[in-house]
Design a protein around this motif. Structure first.
Motif, PDB file in Angstrom:
ATOM      1  N   CYS A  23       0.859  -1.186   0.000  1.00 34.76           N
ATOM      2  CA  CYS A  23       0.000   0.000   0.000  1.00 34.76           C
ATOM      3  C   CYS A  23       0.892   1.232   0.000  1.00 34.76           C
ATOM      4  O   CYS A  23       1.681   1.435   0.926  1.00 34.76           O
ATOM      5  CB  CYS A  23      -0.923   0.018   1.214  1.00 34.76           C
ATOM      6  SG  CYS A  23      -1.909   1.531   1.292  1.00 34.76           S
ATOM      7  N   ARG A  70      -0.001   4.317   0.280  1.00 35.34           N
ATOM      8  CA  ARG A  70      -0.402   5.287   1.295  1.00 35.34           C
ATOM      9  C   ARG A  70       0.090   4.898   2.684  1.00 35.34           C
ATOM     10  O   ARG A  70       0.577   5.737   3.440  1.00 35.34           O
ATOM     11  CB  ARG A  70      -1.928   5.415   1.314  1.00 35.34           C
ATOM     12  CG  ARG A  70      -2.365   6.782   0.814  1.00 35.34           C
ATOM     13  CD  ARG A  70      -3.796   7.041   1.156  1.00 35.34           C
ATOM     14  NE  ARG A  70      -4.682   6.507   0.120  1.00 35.34           N
ATOM     15  CZ  ARG A  70      -6.005   6.578   0.177  1.00 35.34           C
ATOM     16  NH1 ARG A  70      -6.594   7.133   1.210  1.00 35.34           N
ATOM     17  NH2 ARG A  70      -6.737   6.098  -0.783  1.00 35.34           N
ATOM     18  N   CYS A  71      -0.039   3.622   3.024  1.00 38.51           N
ATOM     19  CA  CYS A  71       0.412   3.162   4.344  1.00 38.51           C
ATOM     20  C   CYS A  71       1.899   2.850   4.355  1.00 38.51           C
ATOM     21  O   CYS A  71       2.475   2.623   5.414  1.00 38.51           O
ATOM     22  CB  CYS A  71      -0.353   1.910   4.762  1.00 38.51           C
ATOM     23  SG  CYS A  71      -2.116   2.160   4.945  1.00 38.51           S
ATOM     24  N   CYS A 107      -6.841  -1.852   0.606  1.00 41.36           N
ATOM     25  CA  CYS A 107      -6.069  -1.845   1.835  1.00 41.36           C
ATOM     26  C   CYS A 107      -7.030  -1.918   3.029  1.00 41.36           C
ATOM     27  O   CYS A 107      -7.983  -1.146   3.099  1.00 41.36           O
ATOM     28  CB  CYS A 107      -5.229  -0.579   1.923  1.00 41.36           C
ATOM     29  SG  CYS A 107      -4.364  -0.414   3.492  1.00 41.36           S
ATOM     30  N   CYS A 141      -6.381   1.750   5.143  1.00 39.46           N
ATOM     31  CA  CYS A 141      -6.755   3.070   4.624  1.00 39.46           C
ATOM     32  C   CYS A 141      -7.850   2.958   3.566  1.00 39.46           C
ATOM     33  O   CYS A 141      -8.347   3.959   3.082  1.00 39.46           O
ATOM     34  CB  CYS A 141      -5.531   3.791   4.068  1.00 39.46           C
ATOM     35  SG  CYS A 141      -4.913   3.086   2.539  1.00 39.46           S
TER      36      CYS A 141
HETATM   37 ZN   LIG Z   1      -3.274   1.542   3.163  1.00 34.24          ZN
END
Ligand SMILES: [Zn+2]
Length: 158
Positions: free
Chosen positions: A79, A81-82, A109, A112
């Protein structure tokens, strides 16, 4: 992830540690600590038993943590974003072919809820997908519209 990552915040930077003390601090085997020394963790020269400065230990673990970016395991998708590999929500993923041998494994995910995807070849899909429940999306084939929902004549309307 099987191995617990040592938390460098437990290290008191103003003291020095023996291998045994570090092992105890993180609940690890002494050999693990010795392996760090071999891998470059600095020790105080000529001291017996071997002494490691807390400051050096914390630095070493911090550096190691950023260096050891864990690659995705089977069944995981990174991911962005994470900034971590994640197992897609519901352990479900879609495989969308791009070419005959390549495609994207996609999921969501669990943290998120963003879309995550990973390039996967058909040949390695089983290996990459791990235990995921993978749905194959056939991008090129259109849904045959003439095969729409059949009207059940037993239902009278109105
Ligand atoms: Zn994520």
């Amino acid at each position: 992830m099987r191995k617990r990552r040592p938390n460098y915040r437990l290290v008191k930077t103003h003291r020095s540690y023996t291998v045994e003390e570090i092992a105890r601090l993180f609940g690890m085997h002494k050999n693990t600590v010795r392996a760090w020394v071999k891998a470059g963790l600095p020790t105080c020269d000529g001291k017996r038993p071997m002494l490691i400065l807390g400051r050096e230990l914390a630095e070493y673990l911090k550096a190691r943590r950023t260096k050891n970016k864990r690659p995705c395991q089977p069944g995981e998708i990174y991911c962005v974003r994470c900034r971590a590999p994640k197992q897609p929500a519901g352990e479900m993923a879609e495989y969308q072919p791009i070419t005959e041998s390549q495609g994207n494994l996609m999921g969501f995910c669990p943290d998120c809820e963003g879309m995550i995807f990973r390039r996967a070849s058909v040949a390695k899909l089983a290996q990459i997908g791990g235990k995921l429940d993978i749905t194959f999306v056939e991008a090129k084939r259109r849904v045959n519209e003439s095969n729409g929902p059949t009207v059940n004549s037993d239902f009278s309307q109105g």
